[in-house]
Design a protein around this motif. Sequence first.
Motif, PDB file in Angstrom:
ATOM      1  N   GLU A   1       0.839  -1.198   0.000  1.00  0.00           N
ATOM      2  CA  GLU A   1       0.000   0.000   0.000  1.00  0.00           C
ATOM      3  C   GLU A   1       0.874   1.248   0.000  1.00  0.00           C
ATOM      4  O   GLU A   1       0.622   2.210  -0.745  1.00  0.00           O
ATOM      5  CB  GLU A   1      -0.914   0.002   1.223  1.00  0.00           C
ATOM      6  CG  GLU A   1      -2.060  -0.993   1.154  1.00  0.00           C
ATOM      7  CD  GLU A   1      -2.868  -1.072   2.437  1.00  0.00           C
ATOM      8  OE1 GLU A   1      -3.903  -1.765   2.434  1.00  0.00           O
ATOM      9  OE2 GLU A   1      -2.463  -0.442   3.445  1.00  0.00           O
TER      10      GLU A   1
ATOM     11  N   PHE B   1       2.734   1.576  -3.620  1.00  0.00           N
ATOM     12  CA  PHE B   1       1.919   2.066  -4.731  1.00  0.00           C
ATOM     13  C   PHE B   1       1.562   3.544  -4.552  1.00  0.00           C
ATOM     14  O   PHE B   1       1.504   4.296  -5.530  1.00  0.00           O
ATOM     15  CB  PHE B   1       0.651   1.228  -4.878  1.00  0.00           C
ATOM     16  CG  PHE B   1       0.875  -0.112  -5.523  1.00  0.00           C
ATOM     17  CD1 PHE B   1       1.503  -0.221  -6.751  1.00  0.00           C
ATOM     18  CD2 PHE B   1       0.443  -1.278  -4.910  1.00  0.00           C
ATOM     19  CE1 PHE B   1       1.714  -1.458  -7.355  1.00  0.00           C
ATOM     20  CE2 PHE B   1       0.643  -2.520  -5.492  1.00  0.00           C
ATOM     21  CZ  PHE B   1       1.281  -2.610  -6.723  1.00  0.00           C
ATOM     22  N   ALA B   2       1.320   3.957  -3.310  1.00  0.00           N
ATOM     23  CA  ALA B   2       0.974   5.359  -3.055  1.00  0.00           C
ATOM     24  C   ALA B   2       2.128   6.300  -3.395  1.00  0.00           C
ATOM     25  O   ALA B   2       1.908   7.463  -3.741  1.00  0.00           O
ATOM     26  CB  ALA B   2       0.564   5.535  -1.599  1.00  0.00           C
TER      27      ALA B   2
ATOM     28  N   LYS C   1      -5.401  -0.411 -13.105  1.00  0.00           N
ATOM     29  CA  LYS C   1      -4.646  -1.065 -12.034  1.00  0.00           C
ATOM     30  C   LYS C   1      -3.143  -0.932 -12.256  1.00  0.00           C
ATOM     31  O   LYS C   1      -2.673  -0.754 -13.386  1.00  0.00           O
ATOM     32  CB  LYS C   1      -5.005  -2.551 -11.955  1.00  0.00           C
ATOM     33  CG  LYS C   1      -4.499  -3.386 -13.126  1.00  0.00           C
ATOM     34  CD  LYS C   1      -4.830  -4.857 -12.938  1.00  0.00           C
ATOM     35  CE  LYS C   1      -4.165  -5.740 -13.991  1.00  0.00           C
ATOM     36  NZ  LYS C   1      -4.660  -5.510 -15.345  1.00  0.00           N
TER      37      LYS C   1
ATOM     38  N   GLY D   1      -2.315  -3.185  -7.545  1.00  0.00           N
ATOM     39  CA  GLY D   1      -2.778  -2.033  -6.787  1.00  0.00           C
ATOM     40  C   GLY D   1      -3.809  -1.211  -7.549  1.00  0.00           C
ATOM     41  O   GLY D   1      -3.617  -0.914  -8.735  1.00  0.00           O
ATOM     42  N   SER D   2      -4.894  -0.844  -6.865  1.00  0.00           N
ATOM     43  CA  SER D   2      -5.939   0.005  -7.450  1.00  0.00           C
ATOM     44  C   SER D   2      -6.188   1.176  -6.511  1.00  0.00           C
ATOM     45  O   SER D   2      -6.439   0.972  -5.311  1.00  0.00           O
ATOM     46  CB  SER D   2      -7.230  -0.785  -7.657  1.00  0.00           C
ATOM     47  OG  SER D   2      -7.014  -1.883  -8.524  1.00  0.00           O
ATOM     48  N   ASP D   3      -6.124   2.385  -7.045  1.00  0.00           N
ATOM     49  CA  ASP D   3      -6.215   3.605  -6.252  1.00  0.00           C
ATOM     50  C   ASP D   3      -7.667   4.052  -6.149  1.00  0.00           C
ATOM     51  O   ASP D   3      -8.212   4.649  -7.082  1.00  0.00           O
ATOM     52  CB  ASP D   3      -5.361   4.691  -6.906  1.00  0.00           C
ATOM     53  CG  ASP D   3      -5.344   5.990  -6.121  1.00  0.00           C
ATOM     54  OD1 ASP D   3      -5.946   6.035  -5.034  1.00  0.00           O
ATOM     55  OD2 ASP D   3      -4.722   6.959  -6.611  1.00  0.00           O
TER      56      ASP D   3
ATOM     57  N   SER E   1      -5.262   3.310   4.251  1.00  0.00           N
ATOM     58  CA  SER E   1      -4.920   3.468   2.839  1.00  0.00           C
ATOM     59  C   SER E   1      -6.123   3.151   1.955  1.00  0.00           C
ATOM     60  O   SER E   1      -6.880   2.215   2.227  1.00  0.00           O
ATOM     61  CB  SER E   1      -3.764   2.532   2.469  1.00  0.00           C
ATOM     62  OG  SER E   1      -3.557   2.528   1.071  1.00  0.00           O
TER      63      SER E   1
ATOM     64  N   TRP F   1      -5.714   2.261  -1.169  1.00  0.00           N
ATOM     65  CA  TRP F   1      -5.221   1.398  -2.240  1.00  0.00           C
ATOM     66  C   TRP F   1      -5.710  -0.021  -1.986  1.00  0.00           C
ATOM     67  O   TRP F   1      -5.506  -0.559  -0.901  1.00  0.00           O
ATOM     68  CB  TRP F   1      -3.691   1.414  -2.295  1.00  0.00           C
ATOM     69  CG  TRP F   1      -3.158   2.591  -3.054  1.00  0.00           C
ATOM     70  CD1 TRP F   1      -2.925   3.836  -2.574  1.00  0.00           C
ATOM     71  CD2 TRP F   1      -2.807   2.622  -4.444  1.00  0.00           C
ATOM     72  NE1 TRP F   1      -2.444   4.654  -3.565  1.00  0.00           N
ATOM     73  CE2 TRP F   1      -2.353   3.934  -4.728  1.00  0.00           C
ATOM     74  CE3 TRP F   1      -2.822   1.676  -5.472  1.00  0.00           C
ATOM     75  CZ2 TRP F   1      -1.931   4.315  -6.008  1.00  0.00           C
ATOM     76  CZ3 TRP F   1      -2.392   2.047  -6.742  1.00  0.00           C
ATOM     77  CH2 TRP F   1      -1.952   3.354  -6.997  1.00  0.00           C
TER      78      TRP F   1
ATOM     79  N   VAL G   1      -4.936  -3.653  -2.625  1.00  0.00           N
ATOM     80  CA  VAL G   1      -3.805  -4.479  -3.043  1.00  0.00           C
ATOM     81  C   VAL G   1      -4.231  -5.937  -3.016  1.00  0.00           C
ATOM     82  O   VAL G   1      -4.654  -6.445  -1.976  1.00  0.00           O
ATOM     83  CB  VAL G   1      -2.576  -4.264  -2.138  1.00  0.00           C
ATOM     84  CG1 VAL G   1      -1.445  -5.204  -2.535  1.00  0.00           C
ATOM     85  CG2 VAL G   1      -2.109  -2.816  -2.211  1.00  0.00           C
TER      86      VAL G   1
END
Length: 353
Positions: free
Chosen positions: A61, A64-65, A118, A199-201, A294, A296, A298
């Motif tokens: 997390e 990816f951020a 993603k 990872g998806s925001d 977070s 995100w 994951v």
Amino acid sequence: MLPSPIQTLDMDAYRDQSTSLSCHEAECRKAALSLETTGCLYVRDSRVREADSNAFLDMLESYFAASDGKRDARPDLYYQVGVTPAMIETPRNHCTRASSLPLLHRPLTLCPPHADPKWRFFWRVGPLPPTPSKFQPLNAPPVVPPDYPNWSKVMDMWGGKMLQAVWGVAEAVAEGFGLPPDSFTRRMEYGPHLLAPTGSDFGRHGALGTVLAGYHYDLNFLTIHGRARFPGLSVWLRDGRKIPVRVPAGCLLVQAGRQMEHLTGGRVLAGFHEVAVGSETVEAIARRKAEGGSLWRVSSTLFSHIASDQVLRPLLGKGGGREGTATGEKSYPPLMAGELVMEELRAIKLGGE
């Protein structure tokens, strides 16, 4: 709600030498049948602990951020190690197949499919081949982000546990199909197994109905997932039904990929799936936001592979059978695993021309 048709393999019972032969065989047959009829299998394995999963998810997390999507990317290696930023990978066009499904069971993925929002990070798990592969980009050493001193330790720890679990599944499924236990695993030796957190925001892509990973199958042998912190995964059974997947506590989820389909001559088909923002996802986002966590999502995923230079050919006859009785080579002609992977990578916009 109807009970899930996906069966559960108790890996602890499978490994227990005191388990009776009949119980052992029953577990193996159950595992093989679940993959054959649903493309999926739940696995209970006490070696894979929630605390280890949390350490992995927390690190990813954070990664990816903070990632710029460039420094750790290796497009020259078809993104098979390092990071793949958003809007690169594009699902194959399965619109004809999708449109044949009943309206209730159709995917949300647009036709033709757009690039997925993603991200991914591919981390090789296990040793490189002792001799150079014909498919070197698929067998590259891992990329280590310099800002995370425990990166290799955490990734190897979690990736090792996931690979250990899927290795046992491969043995059990081989036995369930009447094959020697090592029929799949000896072909997996030195495979380009990839721990593949996705990872998806949700700070940008959290709206209801957003497709995070479009309708697709996996190109590898067996995919194994730990529990994600947000729901969103749906799978399609062999009969075309779409069901949301909720991995039970203490379990992992295994899905069949293209290499498994090839080795079984179509007895097991690569399972279609999609990740999208549903109503339960929106609720989970709201809870997470209120907690200050977070945003995100994951996925705790590992793609197990057959070694790139191994030749894929059907191992099962029409009735199941044993090695040497394969009858599916007309539909599944022999080819190297690396050839299949490269063909699929080009189709999803990760490979060169």
